[in-house]
Design an enzyme around this catalytic site. Structure first.
Site, short mmCIF file in Angstrom:
data_model
loop_
_atom_site.label_atom_id
_atom_site.label_comp_id
_atom_site.label_asym_id
_atom_site.label_seq_id
_atom_site.Cartn_x
_atom_site.Cartn_y
_atom_site.Cartn_z
N ASP A 274 47.52 30.44 68.39
CA ASP A 274 46.90 29.61 67.35
C ASP A 274 45.39 29.86 67.45
O ASP A 274 44.80 29.67 68.53
CB ASP A 274 47.25 28.14 67.63
CG ASP A 274 46.77 27.23 66.51
OD1 ASP A 274 45.71 27.51 65.91
OD2 ASP A 274 47.47 26.24 66.22
N ALA A 311 37.95 13.15 45.46
CA ALA A 311 38.17 11.70 45.38
C ALA A 311 39.47 11.29 46.08
O ALA A 311 39.63 10.14 46.48
CB ALA A 311 38.19 11.26 43.92
N TYR A 366 38.27 23.89 51.29
CA TYR A 366 38.47 25.34 51.44
C TYR A 366 37.20 26.11 51.09
O TYR A 366 36.79 27.03 51.80
CB TYR A 366 39.63 25.75 50.51
CG TYR A 366 40.02 27.20 50.55
CD1 TYR A 366 40.75 27.74 51.61
CD2 TYR A 366 39.69 28.05 49.49
CE1 TYR A 366 41.13 29.07 51.61
CE2 TYR A 366 40.07 29.38 49.49
CZ TYR A 366 40.80 29.88 50.55
OH TYR A 366 41.18 31.20 50.56
N LYS A 370 35.01 28.65 53.37
CA LYS A 370 34.82 30.07 53.02
C LYS A 370 33.35 30.39 52.76
O LYS A 370 32.90 31.50 53.05
CB LYS A 370 35.70 30.43 51.82
CG LYS A 370 37.20 30.34 52.12
CD LYS A 370 37.59 31.29 53.24
CE LYS A 370 39.10 31.36 53.45
NZ LYS A 370 39.49 32.31 54.50
P1 NAI Z 1 49.13 33.23 53.80
O1 NAI Z 1 49.23 31.75 53.81
O2 NAI Z 1 50.20 34.00 53.11
O3 NAI Z 1 49.04 33.79 55.30
C1 NAI Z 1 48.19 33.22 56.26
C2 NAI Z 1 48.71 33.52 57.66
O4 NAI Z 1 47.83 32.88 58.59
C3 NAI Z 1 50.11 32.98 57.90
O5 NAI Z 1 50.93 33.96 58.51
C4 NAI Z 1 49.88 31.81 58.84
O6 NAI Z 1 50.97 31.56 59.73
C5 NAI Z 1 48.63 32.27 59.59
N1 NAI Z 1 47.91 31.14 60.20
C6 NAI Z 1 47.65 29.93 59.64
N2 NAI Z 1 47.05 29.14 60.54
C7 NAI Z 1 46.94 29.85 61.70
C8 NAI Z 1 46.41 29.57 62.98
N3 NAI Z 1 45.89 28.37 63.27
N4 NAI Z 1 46.47 30.53 63.92
C9 NAI Z 1 47.00 31.75 63.65
N5 NAI Z 1 47.53 32.07 62.46
C10 NAI Z 1 47.49 31.13 61.48
O7 NAI Z 1 47.67 33.57 53.22
P2 NAI Z 1 47.15 34.86 52.41
O8 NAI Z 1 47.24 34.58 50.97
O9 NAI Z 1 47.76 36.10 52.96
O10 NAI Z 1 45.60 34.81 52.80
C11 NAI Z 1 45.04 35.47 53.93
C12 NAI Z 1 43.55 35.18 53.98
O11 NAI Z 1 42.94 35.57 52.75
C13 NAI Z 1 43.22 33.71 54.17
O12 NAI Z 1 42.09 33.57 55.00
C14 NAI Z 1 42.91 33.24 52.75
O13 NAI Z 1 42.09 32.12 52.74
C15 NAI Z 1 42.23 34.49 52.18
N6 NAI Z 1 42.25 34.55 50.73
C16 NAI Z 1 43.43 34.68 50.02
C17 NAI Z 1 43.41 34.79 48.62
C18 NAI Z 1 44.66 34.98 47.81
O14 NAI Z 1 44.54 35.13 46.58
N7 NAI Z 1 45.85 34.98 48.39
C19 NAI Z 1 42.15 34.72 47.89
C20 NAI Z 1 40.98 34.57 48.70
C21 NAI Z 1 41.06 34.50 50.08
#
Ligand code: NAI
Length: 460
Positions: A274, A311, A366, A370
């Site tokens: 984590d 809110a 969020y 970011k």
């Molecule tokens: P997702 O939700 O599909 O995957 C995120 C992964 O991070 C998951 O496998 C989850 O288990 C892991 N995770 C969460 N908390 C954790 C922790 N405490 N320790 C270790 N692992 C942890 O998200 P996605 O869409 O693949 O996004 C990846 C990154 O890109 C994120 O940082 C997100 O904010 C960013 N992002 C995504 C966008 C999108 O359109 N999907 C747009 C802009 C940014």
């Protein structure tokens, strides 16, 4: 997630109908595929002076068909405008109109790239702080330089056929032939930057080496990717492994099965961790060194959303988003940079978001996290530079993932069209930007945030 509308307008009748109704007509983007040419046709270099010659020399070195005049070529793969010696805004007129004269000859998936110098307080979005030396330029020079930014971004909005427009900003003392400038130029010309448009990258260090093998720029390196069990993180791990890196994939124990499957596929090391763990940085470094002997690249990708209008927000939704998305990275970076455990020329790449640039309704927590990333990489850059490395961020816009598939259909359809390329990006587009920033080609870029958003209409 499939983009049904994109599939529809790929057909002849669908495209004709979209045109008649004045609807968006997105096209499939030119994405990097091994063996494809770097650009889809001859490259026109406009502008004069030694930097234009250097750029032409670089392109010739890559075996491209380089032209210095818009002869009777029907399809240019790219047009480069070298504007490093602008001293007054009026000097932009000639090159701008010359570009206008050839824009209709730009091939599908073509590229427009400006090469210029940064102005003080550059309004190039979150991309960069004012580079050293840019503060003292005379007003007319600053005006001319900043004019390039507005000009290029407008061109980006006008391009069609999956073409993009981006800029390289060379800090004082960096010439267009420097390896660090070449690395950026190559990324922007290639299919690796398919979903990057309207962006500027500042090259503020002339030093640097170029990858010996452009298809395997991370050969011999060890890279760790957090949040790698699925989505964008899994794709980043695949792309880095495909580029020759040995990879440590990290995710929470609850995602252990998916993590193990990915590790198997990539012959990677799976680490259940984590990122909010107090010792996450030390544990990651320890595991990478024990299993693979070193750690060169860290990609902070793990992230969560807990959306609510402010809110209606409470601490249980606010606090974890800041803890996972931002505070974990601050703590991990401190631990990673504390000793001499990282390899030479370490690379750290963080995932930000366009929400952190422009803000987003329902995402105050969020967006705060970011935007914090953008500040964090800018302030950490000198510390990593002292170790011969870099830290940068990638800010994705709308990317086709499980996260965005959950947005209600009508809102999703609007959101994915609200950029110059009129479509959502793919996880692979984000992964390619991360790979670029993790490689030697980006050695001159530090503390910056690169948007991978198709030139999202919100937040410039
Ligand atoms: P997702 O939700 O599909 O995957 C995120 C992964 O991070 C998951 O496998 C989850 O288990 C892991 N995770 C969460 N908390 C954790 C922790 N405490 N320790 C270790 N692992 C942890 O998200 P996605 O869409 O693949 O996004 C990846 C990154 O890109 C994120 O940082 C997100 O904010 C960013 N992002 C995504 C966008 C999108 O359109 N999907 C747009 C802009 C940014």
């Amino acid at each position: 997630m499939t983009d049904t509308y994109l599939d529809l307008v790929r057909t002849g009748p669908g495209r004709a109908l979209a045109r008649r109704l004045g609807l968006p007509a997105p096209v499939p983007l030119r994405r990097h595929r091994r063996g494809d040419p770097l650009v889809p046709g001859p490259v026109l270099v406009l502008g004069g002076g030694p930097d234009a010659d250097r750029v032409a020399g670089t392109l010739l070195g890559w075996d491209l068909d380089v032209r210095r005049h818009p002869e009777d070529v029907t399809r240019f793969g790219a047009v480069l405008l070298v504007l490093t010696d602008l001293e007054r805004p009026a000097e932009l007129t000639g090159p701008a109109l010359e570009l206008g004269g050839v824009l209709r000859s730009l091939a599908p998936g073509g590229r427009v790239v400006t090469v210029s110098r940064p102005a003080p307080g550059i309004g190039a979005g979150a991309a960069s702080a004012t580079p050293a030396g840019a503060r003292n330029v005379p007003p007319a020079v600053a005006a001319a330089r900043q004019a390039v930014v507005g000009f290029l971004r407008s061109v980006g909005h006008e391009l069609r056929g999956g073409a993009t427009a981006n800029g390289v900003l060379l800090a004082e003392g960096v010439d267009a032939g420097a390896p660090s400038a070449q690395g950026v130029l190559r990324f922007l010309l290639s299919g690796r930057s398919a979903f990057v448009s309207g962006q500027f990258l500042t090259v503020d260090d002339a030093a640097g080496a170029l990858p010996a093998d452009w298809e395997a720029p991370l050969r011999g390196r060890v890279a760790a990717v957090t949040g790698a069990a699925r989505g964008i993180g899994a794709q980043i791990a695949r792309t880095l492994a495909g580029a020759g890196a040995r990879v440590v994939v990290v995710d929470v124990p609850a995602a252990g099965d998916a993590l193990a499957a990915l590790a198997n596929e990539l012959h990677a090391v799976a680490l259940q961790l984590d990122v909010t763990d107090e010792h996450a940085g030390e544990r990651l470094l320890g595991a990478a060194r024990e299993r693979l002997g070193r750690l060169d690249v860290v990609v902070h990708n793990a992230g969560i959303t807990r959306d609510r209008l402010l809110a209606n927000m409470d601490r249980t939704r606010w606090a974890p988003v800041l803890a996972v998305n931002l505070e974990s990275q601050l703590r991990m970076n401190e631990q990673l940079l504390a000793g001499q455990g990282l390899g030479e020329a370490p690379r750290i790449v963080s995932l930000a978001s366009t929400s952190g640039v422009a803000g987003n309704r329902g995402q105050s927590n969020y967006a705060a996290s970011k935007a914090g990333i953008i500040g964090m990489v800018a302030a950490t850059a000198p510390l990593v530079a002292a170790r011969g490395g870099t830290i940068n961020a990638v800010a994705p816009g709308f990317i086709e993932t499980e996260m965005t598939a959950r947005i209600p259909a009508a809102r999703r359809e609007v959101a994915r069209r609200l950029n110059s390329l009129q479509q959502g990006g793919l996880p692979e587009d984000v992964a390619q930007a991360v790979l670029f920033l993790a490689s030697d080609a980006a050695g001159g870029i530090n503390g910056q945030t690169l948007r991978v958003c198709g030139q999202n209409l919100v937040g410039a």
